[in-house]
Write a protein that holds these residues in place. Structure first.
Motif, PDB file in Angstrom:
ATOM      1  N   LEU A 163       0.476  -1.144  -0.112  1.00 36.58           N
ATOM      2  CA  LEU A 163      -0.194  -0.122  -0.132  1.00 36.58           C
ATOM      3  C   LEU A 163       1.021   1.979  -0.063  1.00 36.58           C
ATOM      4  O   LEU A 163       0.520   2.153  -0.384  1.00 36.58           O
ATOM      5  N   LEU A 164       2.057   1.488   0.798  1.00 40.67           N
ATOM      6  CA  LEU A 164       2.857   2.336   0.599  1.00 40.67           C
ATOM      7  C   LEU A 164       3.010   3.076  -0.714  1.00 40.67           C
ATOM      8  O   LEU A 164       3.607   3.748  -1.323  1.00 40.67           O
ATOM      9  N   SER A 165       3.494   1.710  -1.703  1.00 36.12           N
ATOM     10  CA  SER A 165       4.198   2.100  -2.666  1.00 36.12           C
ATOM     11  C   SER A 165       3.365   2.334  -3.889  1.00 36.12           C
ATOM     12  O   SER A 165       3.338   2.679  -5.335  1.00 36.12           O
ATOM     13  N   TYR A 166       2.159   1.219  -3.488  1.00 36.21           N
ATOM     14  CA  TYR A 166       0.783   1.853  -4.589  1.00 36.21           C
ATOM     15  C   TYR A 166      -0.285   2.615  -4.320  1.00 36.21           C
ATOM     16  O   TYR A 166      -0.674   2.988  -5.171  1.00 36.21           O
ATOM     17  N   LYS A 220      -6.099   4.728   5.652  1.00 30.66           N
ATOM     18  CA  LYS A 220      -7.289   4.712   6.067  1.00 30.66           C
ATOM     19  C   LYS A 220      -7.474   4.058   6.806  1.00 30.66           C
ATOM     20  O   LYS A 220      -7.724   3.286   7.439  1.00 30.66           O
ATOM     21  N   MET A 221      -6.645   2.543   6.204  1.00 27.64           N
ATOM     22  CA  MET A 221      -6.629   1.118   7.104  1.00 27.64           C
ATOM     23  C   MET A 221      -5.464   0.851   8.430  1.00 27.64           C
ATOM     24  O   MET A 221      -5.484   1.040   9.154  1.00 27.64           O
ATOM     25  N   PHE A 222      -4.331   2.552   8.407  1.00 27.08           N
ATOM     26  CA  PHE A 222      -3.425   2.264   9.585  1.00 27.08           C
ATOM     27  C   PHE A 222      -3.058   3.561   9.702  1.00 27.08           C
ATOM     28  O   PHE A 222      -2.550   3.910  10.793  1.00 27.08           O
ATOM     29  N   GLY A 223      -4.217   4.631   9.755  1.00 22.89           N
ATOM     30  CA  GLY A 223      -3.275   6.567  10.289  1.00 22.89           C
ATOM     31  C   GLY A 223      -3.030   6.993   9.548  1.00 22.89           C
ATOM     32  O   GLY A 223      -1.770   6.322   8.188  1.00 22.89           O
ATOM     33  N   GLU A 224      -3.045   8.087   9.425  1.00 17.65           N
ATOM     34  CA  GLU A 224      -1.744   9.253   8.540  1.00 17.65           C
ATOM     35  C   GLU A 224      -0.383   9.230   8.644  1.00 17.65           C
ATOM     36  O   GLU A 224      -0.015   9.199   9.816  1.00 17.65           O
ATOM     37  N   LEU A 225      -0.029   9.336   7.532  1.00 12.56           N
ATOM     38  CA  LEU A 225       1.721   9.946   7.756  1.00 12.56           C
ATOM     39  C   LEU A 225       1.712  10.523   8.365  1.00 12.56           C
ATOM     40  O   LEU A 225       0.919  10.896   8.413  1.00 12.56           O
ATOM     41  N   GLU A 226       3.201  10.360   8.480  1.00 17.22           N
ATOM     42  CA  GLU A 226       3.898  11.967   9.233  1.00 17.22           C
ATOM     43  C   GLU A 226       4.043  12.702   8.474  1.00 17.22           C
ATOM     44  O   GLU A 226       5.640  11.932   7.436  1.00 17.22           O
ATOM     45  N   GLU A 227       4.071  14.219   8.051  1.00 16.32           N
ATOM     46  CA  GLU A 227       4.507  14.982   6.987  1.00 16.32           C
ATOM     47  C   GLU A 227       5.446  15.018   7.100  1.00 16.32           C
ATOM     48  O   GLU A 227       6.530  15.159   8.585  1.00 16.32           O
ATOM     49  N   ALA A 228       6.629  14.945   5.700  1.00 15.27           N
ATOM     50  CA  ALA A 228       8.478  15.834   5.972  1.00 15.27           C
ATOM     51  C   ALA A 228       8.535  16.888   6.700  1.00 15.27           C
ATOM     52  O   ALA A 228       8.346  17.494   6.360  1.00 15.27           O
TER      53      ALA A 228
END
Length: 85
Positions: free
Chosen positions: A67-70, A77-85
């Motif tokens: 999912l991170l790749s595509y 949605k499944m695992f929570g928001e990623l941190e902004e760079a």
């Protein structure tokens, strides 16, 4: 579609379609094909190729990486928001 893998029945009609944007290598001759990623109620993961002829059960860590790749939107949605760079 129903697939039996390692004596477990995966019924895509009963599973949640997480993403239809992923790609996966189904054996050497079927590499980088479009695929759909499903999750069962018991948190088991399944990738099915575009025409439903191949399916592979994967673990959650592999599902996250795919999912991170595509499909980052589906990942968040499944695992929570990623941190902004």
């Amino acid at each position: 579609m129903i697939f039996v893998i390692n004596k477990l029945k995966y019924d895509t009609e009963k599973m949640e379609l997480v993403s239809d944007k992923v790609r996966y290598c189904f054996y050497l001759m079927r590499c980088l094909t479009e695929a759909r990623l499903y999750r069962s109620r018991k948190r088991r993961w399944l990738i099915v190729n575009e025409n439903g002829t191949y399916a592979i059960a994967i673990n959650e860590e592999s599902a996250k990486n795919i999912l991170l790749s595509y499909d980052v939107e589906a990942y968040e949605k499944m695992f929570g928001e990623l941190e902004e760079a």
